[in-house]
Design a protein around this motif. Structure first.
Motif, short mmCIF file in Angstrom:
data_model
loop_
_atom_site.label_atom_id
_atom_site.label_comp_id
_atom_site.label_asym_id
_atom_site.label_seq_id
_atom_site.Cartn_x
_atom_site.Cartn_y
_atom_site.Cartn_z
N TYR A 103 0.80 -1.23 -0.05
CA TYR A 103 -0.08 0.12 -0.02
C TYR A 103 0.76 1.23 0.03
N PHE A 104 1.67 1.45 0.99
CA PHE A 104 2.51 2.59 0.97
C PHE A 104 3.61 2.68 -0.10
N SER A 105 3.91 1.75 -0.59
CA SER A 105 4.87 1.63 -1.86
C SER A 105 4.38 2.12 -3.04
N ASN A 106 3.06 1.93 -3.34
CA ASN A 106 2.05 2.38 -4.48
C ASN A 106 1.45 3.63 -4.38
N ILE A 107 1.63 4.38 -3.11
CA ILE A 107 1.09 5.77 -3.14
C ILE A 107 2.28 6.71 -3.13
N GLY A 108 3.44 6.24 -3.43
CA GLY A 108 4.81 6.68 -3.59
C GLY A 108 5.50 7.36 -2.44
N GLN A 109 5.14 6.57 -1.36
CA GLN A 109 5.90 6.73 -0.02
C GLN A 109 7.00 6.54 -0.15
N GLN A 110 8.21 7.43 0.40
CA GLN A 110 9.50 7.29 0.66
C GLN A 110 10.02 6.65 1.92
N ARG A 111 9.22 6.73 2.91
CA ARG A 111 9.23 6.23 4.33
C ARG A 111 8.50 4.98 4.31
N VAL A 112 8.34 4.08 3.38
CA VAL A 112 7.66 2.94 3.63
C VAL A 112 7.99 1.94 4.82
N ASP A 113 9.33 2.02 4.97
CA ASP A 113 9.66 1.21 6.36
C ASP A 113 9.20 1.75 7.78
N GLU A 114 9.72 3.11 7.64
CA GLU A 114 9.14 3.72 8.88
C GLU A 114 7.65 3.84 9.27
N LEU A 115 6.95 4.00 8.19
CA LEU A 115 5.39 3.91 8.51
C LEU A 115 4.75 2.82 8.73
N THR A 116 5.30 1.77 8.12
CA THR A 116 4.84 0.16 8.24
C THR A 116 5.27 -0.25 9.54
N MET A 117 6.65 0.14 10.19
CA MET A 117 7.02 -0.01 11.41
C MET A 117 6.21 0.38 12.65
N PHE A 118 5.75 1.63 12.61
CA PHE A 118 4.97 2.43 13.36
C PHE A 118 3.55 1.64 13.71
N PHE A 119 3.23 1.42 12.34
CA PHE A 119 1.62 0.74 12.38
C PHE A 119 1.90 -0.67 13.10
N TRP A 120 2.53 -1.44 12.89
CA TRP A 120 2.80 -2.61 13.65
C TRP A 120 3.13 -2.62 15.01
N GLN A 121 3.82 -1.42 15.38
CA GLN A 121 4.37 -1.43 16.66
C GLN A 121 2.85 -0.83 17.45
N THR A 122 2.03 0.02 16.89
CA THR A 122 0.95 0.13 17.42
C THR A 122 0.07 -1.00 17.58
N PHE A 123 -0.21 -1.57 16.02
CA PHE A 123 -1.16 -2.73 16.31
C PHE A 123 -0.52 -3.99 15.92
N PRO A 124 -0.22 -4.86 16.81
CA PRO A 124 0.85 -5.81 16.32
C PRO A 124 0.06 -6.93 15.28
N THR A 125 -1.03 -6.83 15.38
CA THR A 125 -1.94 -7.73 14.36
C THR A 125 -3.34 -6.83 13.77
N LEU A 126 -3.80 -7.19 12.84
CA LEU A 126 -4.97 -6.49 12.05
C LEU A 126 -6.16 -6.56 13.06
N ALA A 127 -6.16 -7.69 13.81
CA ALA A 127 -7.16 -7.97 14.79
C ALA A 127 -7.09 -6.73 15.96
N ASP A 128 -5.99 -6.46 16.28
CA ASP A 128 -5.67 -5.30 17.43
C ASP A 128 -6.11 -4.06 16.76
N PHE A 129 -5.90 -3.78 15.64
CA PHE A 129 -6.36 -2.48 14.62
C PHE A 129 -7.94 -2.58 14.90
#
Length: 207
Positions: free
Chosen positions: A15-41
């Motif tokens: 998702y982040f790669s296809n909207i042209g984000q340069q900070r893919v790793d940072e954004l995805t890492m923060f998401f999974w730190q906040t919500f370890p699984t999609l069930a948590d989200f």
């Protein structure tokens, strides 16, 4: 490879790669730190989800996409055709309601040939409650000239064990239907991959 074959983590990176984000790793890492699984989200409170926006406004597009996907997934798919048995409609309802985290109640109005002529989500409640009164049910049934009705509600817990309120409510609908000449064919409880027909279980017969 199709999207359905991607893991949750791979899908977020895509998702982040296809909207042209340069900070893919940072954004995805923060998401999974906040919500370890999609069930948590899924189960998180809205204010926790909004904290993503405090970290980076780019999450706004992600939250919009998730909300749109959830709304599409939760929209009842109209059941059309003739009702032949409880199993037929029970299996269909599992797909409609099994993942809804709020309790909701769907009404089906049928004609004299047991064809579904109208379907409506009558109520959507809190995580564990769905306040409803028979008069609202039969007001809709009368408006659409129903000869009979079906009702179905989900248990977000996944269990199809009926509560005492489930049984009493179904009995009231059955009794009101007898007085009004609109038969209650069945009342369903939908869980996670399973359903219960209160009619088949003889749990709301008027005695």
């Amino acid at each position: 490879m199709t999207m359905s074959e991607l893991t949750d983590k791979e899908l977020l990176i895509e998702y982040f790669s296809n909207i042209g984000q340069q900070r893919v790793d940072e954004l995805t890492m923060f998401f999974w730190q906040t919500f370890p699984t999609l069930a948590d989200f899924k189960m998180a409170k809205n204010d926790v989800k909004r904290d993503l926006l405090d970290f980076d406004h780019q999450y706004y597009e992600l939250l919009v996409g998730i909300e749109l996907g959830q709304r599409i997934a939760h929209k009842p798919r109209p059941l059309i055709g003739k009702i032949y048995c409880s199993q037929q409609i029970g299996v269909e309802l599992i797909e409609q309601l099994r993942n809804d985290v709020q309790e909701c109640l769907i009404l089906f109005c049928l004609d004299v040939k047991h064809q579904i002529i109208f379907q409506q989500m009558v109520f959507k409640g809190t995580l564990s409650t769905c306040p409803v009164h028979p008069r609202e049910i039969f007001a809709v049934a009368l408006e659409h000239h129903a000869e009979s009705i079906l009702v179905a509600h989900n248990h977000p817990s996944g269990s199809v064990t009926p509560s005492q309120n489930d049984i009493l409510f179904s009995k009231r609908l059955d009794q009101c239907g007898e007085l009004m000449g609109i038969e209650l064919l069945d009342s369903f409880i939908i869980g996670d991959g399973n359903y219960l027909s209160l009619r088949e279980a003889d749990l709301f017969e008027s005695n």
